[in-house]
Motif scaffolding. Structure first.
Motif, PDB file in Angstrom:
ATOM      1  N   ILE A  18       0.840  -1.197   0.000  1.00  0.00           N
ATOM      2  CA  ILE A  18       0.000   0.000   0.000  1.00  0.00           C
ATOM      3  C   ILE A  18       0.878   1.251   0.000  1.00  0.00           C
ATOM      4  O   ILE A  18       0.587   2.222  -0.705  1.00  0.00           O
ATOM      5  N   ASP A  19       1.973   1.199   0.735  1.00  0.00           N
ATOM      6  CA  ASP A  19       2.899   2.338   0.713  1.00  0.00           C
ATOM      7  C   ASP A  19       3.472   2.540  -0.686  1.00  0.00           C
ATOM      8  O   ASP A  19       3.671   3.674  -1.135  1.00  0.00           O
ATOM      9  N   LYS A  20       3.728   1.429  -1.384  1.00  0.00           N
ATOM     10  CA  LYS A  20       4.201   1.548  -2.777  1.00  0.00           C
ATOM     11  C   LYS A  20       3.124   2.191  -3.648  1.00  0.00           C
ATOM     12  O   LYS A  20       3.409   3.044  -4.492  1.00  0.00           O
ATOM     13  N   ALA A  21       1.881   1.768  -3.428  1.00  0.00           N
ATOM     14  CA  ALA A  21       0.767   2.343  -4.197  1.00  0.00           C
ATOM     15  C   ALA A  21       0.654   3.845  -3.933  1.00  0.00           C
ATOM     16  O   ALA A  21       0.469   4.633  -4.869  1.00  0.00           O
ATOM     17  N   LEU A  22       0.767   4.230  -2.666  1.00  0.00           N
ATOM     18  CA  LEU A  22       0.657   5.649  -2.306  1.00  0.00           C
ATOM     19  C   LEU A  22       1.780   6.449  -2.954  1.00  0.00           C
ATOM     20  O   LEU A  22       1.581   7.564  -3.453  1.00  0.00           O
ATOM     21  N   GLU A  23       2.963   5.873  -2.963  1.00  0.00           N
ATOM     22  CA  GLU A  23       4.133   6.522  -3.571  1.00  0.00           C
ATOM     23  C   GLU A  23       3.910   6.726  -5.079  1.00  0.00           C
ATOM     24  O   GLU A  23       4.110   7.819  -5.605  1.00  0.00           O
ATOM     25  N   ILE A  24       3.447   5.669  -5.751  1.00  0.00           N
ATOM     26  CA  ILE A  24       3.235   5.774  -7.205  1.00  0.00           C
ATOM     27  C   ILE A  24       2.111   6.752  -7.513  1.00  0.00           C
ATOM     28  O   ILE A  24       2.223   7.610  -8.392  1.00  0.00           O
ATOM     29  N   ALA A  25       1.010   6.654  -6.749  1.00  0.00           N
ATOM     30  CA  ALA A  25      -0.162   7.498  -7.013  1.00  0.00           C
ATOM     31  C   ALA A  25       0.134   8.975  -6.786  1.00  0.00           C
ATOM     32  O   ALA A  25      -0.553   9.839  -7.325  1.00  0.00           O
ATOM     33  N   SER A  26       1.162   9.269  -5.976  1.00  0.00           N
ATOM     34  CA  SER A  26       1.519  10.658  -5.687  1.00  0.00           C
ATOM     35  C   SER A  26       2.379  11.281  -6.785  1.00  0.00           C
ATOM     36  O   SER A  26       2.591  12.495  -6.789  1.00  0.00           O
ATOM     37  N   ARG A  27       2.908  10.443  -7.691  1.00  0.00           N
ATOM     38  CA  ARG A  27       3.806  10.990  -8.728  1.00  0.00           C
ATOM     39  C   ARG A  27       3.018  11.812  -9.742  1.00  0.00           C
ATOM     40  O   ARG A  27       1.916  11.424 -10.141  1.00  0.00           O
ATOM     41  N   PRO A  28       3.618  12.919 -10.210  1.00  0.00           N
ATOM     42  CA  PRO A  28       2.937  13.728 -11.235  1.00  0.00           C
ATOM     43  C   PRO A  28       2.763  12.927 -12.524  1.00  0.00           C
ATOM     44  O   PRO A  28       3.631  12.126 -12.877  1.00  0.00           O
ATOM     45  N   GLY A  29       1.630  13.118 -13.178  1.00  0.00           N
ATOM     46  CA  GLY A  29       1.394  12.454 -14.461  1.00  0.00           C
ATOM     47  C   GLY A  29       0.833  11.056 -14.340  1.00  0.00           C
ATOM     48  O   GLY A  29       0.467  10.445 -15.335  1.00  0.00           O
ATOM     49  N   VAL A  30       0.746  10.544 -13.115  1.00  0.00           N
ATOM     50  CA  VAL A  30       0.218   9.187 -12.935  1.00  0.00           C
ATOM     51  C   VAL A  30      -1.294   9.235 -12.737  1.00  0.00           C
ATOM     52  O   VAL A  30      -1.817  10.084 -12.028  1.00  0.00           O
ATOM     53  N   LEU A  31      -1.989   8.308 -13.416  1.00  0.00           N
ATOM     54  CA  LEU A  31      -3.415   8.118 -13.191  1.00  0.00           C
ATOM     55  C   LEU A  31      -3.534   6.750 -12.516  1.00  0.00           C
ATOM     56  O   LEU A  31      -3.260   5.730 -13.147  1.00  0.00           O
ATOM     57  N   PHE A  32      -3.872   6.763 -11.241  1.00  0.00           N
ATOM     58  CA  PHE A  32      -3.849   5.522 -10.464  1.00  0.00           C
ATOM     59  C   PHE A  32      -5.264   4.967 -10.314  1.00  0.00           C
ATOM     60  O   PHE A  32      -6.162   5.659  -9.841  1.00  0.00           O
ATOM     61  N   CYS A  33      -5.458   3.714 -10.737  1.00  0.00           N
ATOM     62  CA  CYS A  33      -6.790   3.104 -10.712  1.00  0.00           C
ATOM     63  C   CYS A  33      -6.828   1.966  -9.703  1.00  0.00           C
ATOM     64  O   CYS A  33      -5.877   1.187  -9.593  1.00  0.00           O
ATOM     65  N   SER A  34      -7.975   1.847  -9.024  1.00  0.00           N
ATOM     66  CA  SER A  34      -8.091   0.803  -8.015  1.00  0.00           C
ATOM     67  C   SER A  34      -9.547   0.387  -7.866  1.00  0.00           C
ATOM     68  O   SER A  34     -10.453   1.140  -8.209  1.00  0.00           O
ATOM     69  N   PHE A  35      -9.752  -0.820  -7.355  1.00  0.00           N
ATOM     70  CA  PHE A  35     -11.090  -1.193  -6.908  1.00  0.00           C
ATOM     71  C   PHE A  35     -11.457  -0.278  -5.749  1.00  0.00           C
ATOM     72  O   PHE A  35     -10.591   0.149  -4.973  1.00  0.00           O
ATOM     73  N   ARG A  59      -5.472  11.551  -3.108  1.00  0.00           N
ATOM     74  CA  ARG A  59      -6.338  12.280  -4.033  1.00  0.00           C
ATOM     75  C   ARG A  59      -6.577  13.702  -3.525  1.00  0.00           C
ATOM     76  O   ARG A  59      -6.543  14.655  -4.293  1.00  0.00           O
ATOM     77  N   ALA A  60      -6.801  13.821  -2.216  1.00  0.00           N
ATOM     78  CA  ALA A  60      -7.034  15.147  -1.640  1.00  0.00           C
ATOM     79  C   ALA A  60      -5.814  16.045  -1.823  1.00  0.00           C
ATOM     80  O   ALA A  60      -5.931  17.258  -1.930  1.00  0.00           O
ATOM     81  N   ALA A  61      -4.621  15.425  -1.879  1.00  0.00           N
ATOM     82  CA  ALA A  61      -3.386  16.202  -2.033  1.00  0.00           C
ATOM     83  C   ALA A  61      -3.061  16.435  -3.510  1.00  0.00           C
ATOM     84  O   ALA A  61      -1.981  16.900  -3.840  1.00  0.00           O
ATOM     85  N   GLY A  62      -3.983  16.079  -4.414  1.00  0.00           N
ATOM     86  CA  GLY A  62      -3.785  16.395  -5.815  1.00  0.00           C
ATOM     87  C   GLY A  62      -3.524  15.215  -6.727  1.00  0.00           C
ATOM     88  O   GLY A  62      -3.422  15.365  -7.937  1.00  0.00           O
ATOM     89  N   GLY A  63      -3.392  14.015  -6.160  1.00  0.00           N
ATOM     90  CA  GLY A  63      -3.168  12.824  -6.979  1.00  0.00           C
ATOM     91  C   GLY A  63      -4.415  12.461  -7.775  1.00  0.00           C
ATOM     92  O   GLY A  63      -5.526  12.726  -7.328  1.00  0.00           O
ATOM     93  N   ASP A  64      -4.214  11.866  -8.946  1.00  0.00           N
ATOM     94  CA  ASP A  64      -5.351  11.448  -9.769  1.00  0.00           C
ATOM     95  C   ASP A  64      -5.627   9.976  -9.477  1.00  0.00           C
ATOM     96  O   ASP A  64      -5.033   9.087 -10.088  1.00  0.00           O
ATOM     97  N   VAL A  65      -6.506   9.722  -8.515  1.00  0.00           N
ATOM     98  CA  VAL A  65      -6.840   8.358  -8.112  1.00  0.00           C
ATOM     99  C   VAL A  65      -8.278   8.088  -8.515  1.00  0.00           C
ATOM    100  O   VAL A  65      -9.169   8.869  -8.180  1.00  0.00           O
ATOM    101  N   ARG A  66      -8.490   7.002  -9.264  1.00  0.00           N
ATOM    102  CA  ARG A  66      -9.852   6.735  -9.736  1.00  0.00           C
ATOM    103  C   ARG A  66     -10.304   5.329  -9.365  1.00  0.00           C
ATOM    104  O   ARG A  66      -9.513   4.392  -9.381  1.00  0.00           O
ATOM    105  N   VAL A  67     -11.588   5.230  -9.067  1.00  0.00           N
ATOM    106  CA  VAL A  67     -12.196   3.927  -8.793  1.00  0.00           C
ATOM    107  C   VAL A  67     -12.651   3.333 -10.124  1.00  0.00           C
ATOM    108  O   VAL A  67     -13.307   4.006 -10.918  1.00  0.00           O
TER     109      VAL A  67
END
Lengths: 348, 377, 124
Positions: free
Chosen positions: B72-89, B106-114
């Motif tokens: 999960i920490d790896k996911a958070l790290e990747i999702a925080s990178r600029p230009g990344v669109l992170f998708c999850s269940f 997401r609140a900090a600006g990451g693009d996280v989508r369900v």
């Protein structure tokens, strides 16, 4: 079991930023109000924490309420943001037993949104006001830069008069009260989800958005001795029952099979792993009334078009104060907890 | 819905329950492996209807809950990178890593989508060729084939901006690990029906024989679960230990051969840590050599993100039924559903979270909202 | 671990080289990938998880399971429990699910109640 050493989980400091759940109508929303807004504003009226505040002004008792509408998409099966902006505020007023009279309306428009779209929203809003029997008396428009909004946001506030002898508040439920529900739950939330990006599914479910002031009039025609009314919007039926249980300090016992859920709503929820009791409604109402008036209130609800499928779903009990417990279809029990934030599809 | 409602019929549930009550003579501990079954048990109040002698131990089969903190920490790290669109269940968004969750990213600006399906993530990758689209590939054997297909399609269609953070887990090694524990209390397993829809039943006879434990492949509706319990108790009372299929409408002995072939192509078996439990040898899948180019861990160089599981968490003992949740020192103090330390507190069906929720009932009998409560009958 | 629900295939089509189906879940319609069950036919039921058909739902088997539940207790009193003998055989060795191996007496009783079950379903 010894729970004497319990400490409540420390809430807001766990959340350094606002997350979507703070607007979800669940535990996070409640904590934001309790820890940030209420202490900052003070005031006895705010402490009521009802859907609307009831204020004494110039000899009259006035209900006053405001709500903002940020729904996406703007148009959905069965309604639009314009309908919601009227019905939501009208219903918040009606839940105090008030007769809604006047609304204000503030539009926040995003640069670049089609004028025709705004006109269509405005038409829907005007029509909904006529249906509800209220007048839009004042308004405001602001425009924000492109990319800073979802096309159209609306805020409405409303006022209405509370009739003599009516005292309806979430704190008034007592053991023995009968819990009634005005109709099937979950349609609005499922209608919205069916057209939301990334979730799309085909289903013949329309939002239940509707004004409830007529239904409340009908109920008050049966008896003025109504303890609590609530429209289960965000957080659904589960959140409303929990809020009332907590505010009144009573236990709420619900019989699961008496809570009507349309099959398509139940099936959509089954696919996404959601519980229909947590899905939003925009035209439903729960009523807590003394047992001796329950038959009359049920009959009055059923005689009104908005309450044709009304049902008795449970009662208030002395046991498990502050908690909602459901008797399941199989005869077991389950705790119906307050939702934390927004409902999410799950895989497990 | 057809083939769901029929399996929730209260009259038939009563028959199954009567049968179970008539059969049981001694205490038995049954583990339902799958979190979906735990959900159904709690949702319908099934555990309260069973004879007192039958204890249901909620197993480690919630994929969201057991995903290791480090992943999960790896996911958070990747999702925080600029230009990344992170998708999850959806249910993964609320699971905290070390100090924050995907919502907060997401609140900090990451693009996280369900997304509902891994193919939706692949679609997003094709629609956004200038973005890196990463899918969080979690789950057991049921979810692995859909995720494998997304990777396979990405390779076939040439979608270079798609990758997957893989944290798949497998059921049989977990059952083996539980049975190998010297203090193991599990007398029988309700095996996870939908895992077997994919994998078939071939992995289980050896386990049933080696550990002399009944394994009953079980579905998810109330009647399915009661049937799984009934068959387990019958075997236990008769001193038998075989594999039975109590979910034949969805499980064939051979599983789904096409899905199994895809799994063998896209993934390879690896050791995997389970949140709050520890590493179980051979209990996971990672992308095979052939598909390594789609491995998000590699693409975003997060292999070196390491997180130690909190020592205070005793989820492993809870999952084996050795410790009741409230007996753990961390329970309700540093470990709550809002700030979970381990798998069993993460999901609302986890053993600790369920205890946490039910504690307020405090053993008070719950009155039925029954006839007398209903003035209209 | 795995939320999967049964749905009925409404139509099948090839899209972008991928076999896809429209599946009806009791009035809720969703697109589902058929790559793992390529020979699934229109009208058949399938178990769907995260947008994938993972196994064909065996309707006959579902009916037999419900019949078994209908006859619980009854069978045991009148005929002993023929299901138990069948159920005791390991599933892999038997090569089919235990219910299929049940003796004829049980099947006859089960068929009688199957009609009731169906009537009840239709009546819903």
């Amino acid at each position: 079991m010894d729970f004497s050493g319990w400490t409540c989980p420390a809430p807001l400091r766990d959340q350094p930023h606002i997350v979507m759940g703070h607007g979800g109508g669940g535990a996070l929303s409640a904590e934001l109000v309790e820890h940030v807004f209420a202490p900052a504003f003070g005031g006895a009226a705010l402490a009521q924490l009802g859907d609307s505040a009831v204020l004494a002004l110039g000899g009259a008792r006035l209900a006053f309420s405001t709500d903002s509408y940020v729904v996406r998409p703007l148009f959905f099966p069965g309604g639009s943001i314009g309908d919601l902006a009227v019905n939501g505020t009208v219903n918040d007023l009606a839940m105090s037993g008030a007769r809604p009279a006047y609304l204000s309306c503030g539009f926040i428009l995003e640069e670049g949104v089609a004028t025709a779209t705004v006109a269509e929203v405005a038409r829907a809003l005007g029509e909904a006001a006529r249906v509800a029997g209220v007048e839009v008396a004042t308004g405001d428009t602001k425009v924000v830069e492109a990319g800073h909004g979802d096309g159209v946001y609306i805020n409405t506030a409303g006022i209405g008069l509370v009739p003599e002898g009516v005292d309806i508040r979430p704190q008034r439920a007592v053991p023995g009260d009968v819990v009634l529900l005005s109709g099937p739950v979950g349609a609005h939330g499922v209608a919205i989800m069916s057209v939301r990006e990334g979730l799309e599914f085909g289903v013949d479910v329309r939002s239940d958005t509707a004004p409830l002031n007529g239904l409340v009039e009908a109920v008050l025609g049966a008896t003025k001795d109504v303890h609590v009314l609530r429209d289960p919007t965000r957080g659904g039926l589960a959140a409303s029952l929990n809020e009332i249980a907590a505010a009144s300090g009573v236990g709420v016992a619900v019989r699961e099979r008496d809570v009507p859920v349309p099959p398509e709503v139940a099936n959509a929820c089954a696919i996404l792993g959601l519980d229909p009791w947590y899905v939003a409604n925009e035209g439903r109402m729960v009523a807590f009334v003394p047992r001796e008036h329950a038959d009359a209130v049920l009959a009055a609800m059923r005689a009104h078009p908005m309450g044709a499928q009304a049902a008795v779903i449970g009662e208030c009990v002395e046991e498990h104060p502050g908690m909602v417990v459901a008797r399941t279809g199989l005869g077991g029990t389950r705790v119906v907890d307050l939702p934390l934030g927004e409902q999410l599809p799950r895989i497990c | 819905m057809k083939y769901i409602e029929e399996f929730q019929n209260p009259d038939l549930a009563k028959r199954l329950l009567d049968e179970i009550h008539a059969t049981v003579t001694r205490p038995w501990a049954l583990m339902e492996v799958c979190g979906g079954q735990t959900h159904s048990i709690i949702r319908h109040g099934i555990d309260q209807l069973l004879p007192e002698q039958i204890e249901l131990i909620h197993g480690p089969g919630c994929p969201v809950c057991v995903t290791p903190l480090e992943m999960i920490d790896k996911a958070l790290e990747i999702a925080s990178r600029p230009g990344v669109l992170f998708c999850s269940f959806g249910d993964m968004l609320r699971v905290p890593g070390s100090g924050r969750d995907l919502f907060q990213v997401r609140a900090a600006g990451g693009d996280v989508r369900v997304v509902y399906s891994p193919l939706d993530a692949l679609k997003l990758a094709r629609q956004n060729p200038d973005r890196q689209v990463v899918f969080f590939g979690i789950g057991f054997e049921t979810t692995a084939p859909p995720n494998a297909m997304a990777v396979h399609q990405a390779a076939r269609l040439g979608v270079p901006n798609f990758s997957m953070l893989v944290s798949h887990v497998r059921v049989p090694p977990a059952i083996e690990a539980i049975m190998c524990s010297p203090d193991c209390r599990v007398d029988a397993f309700l095996a996870a029906g939908h895992v077997c829809s994919v994998m078939g039943t071939g992995e289980y006879p050896e386990l049933a024989e080696r550990f002399r434990v009944p394994i009953v492949v079980t579905g998810f509706e109330p009647l399915d679960i009661l049937e799984g319990v009934r068959r387990s108790v019958r075997q236990l009372e008769a001193g038998r230990h075989t594999v039975e299929n109590a979910y034949p409408r969805a499980v064939r002995p051979e599983g789904n051969p096409a899905a199994r072939a895809m799994l063998a192509d896209v993934f390879e078996v690896t050791d995997r840590a389970w949140r709050g439990i520890g590493t179980i040898p051979g209990s996971g899948w990672r992308l095979s050599e052939r598909y390594r180019a789609f491995d998000a861990e590699h693409r975003f160089s997060v292999e070196d993100v390491t997180t130690l599981e909190p020592a205070a968490c005793r989820a492993g003992e809870v999952l084996q039924g050795l410790l009741k949740p409230h007996e753990c020192e961390a329970f309700g103090t540093v470990c709550t559903p809002r700030t979970p330390l381990g798998a069993t507190m993460v999901s609302s069906e986890g053993a600790c979270a369920a205890y946490y929720l039910y504690r307020r009932l405090g053993g008070t009998p719950v009155p039925a909202a029954g006839k007398e409560a209903n003035p209209v009958g | 671990m795995c939320l999967a629900v049964p749905g009925r295939v409404l139509d099948v089509e090839e899209r972008d080289g991928t076999r896809m189906a429209t599946v009806d879940f009791g009035g809720v319609v969703k697109e589902v990938c058929l790559e793992y069950l390529p020979d699934l036919q229109v009208g058949e039921y399938t178990i769907v998880h995260v947008g994938f058909a993972l196994q064909r739902l065996d309707e006959e088997s579902a009916r037999r399971t419900l019949d078994l539940f209908e006859n619980l207790g009854l069978l045991e009193e009148e005929f002993g429990d023929p299901w138990e003998a069948a159920a005791s055989e390991p599933v892999v060795a038997a090569g089919s699910e235990p219910a299929a191996a049940a003796p004829a007496t049980a099947t006859a009783t089960a068929t009688a109640t199957a009609a009731e079950t169906l009537t009840r379903e239709v009546g819903r």
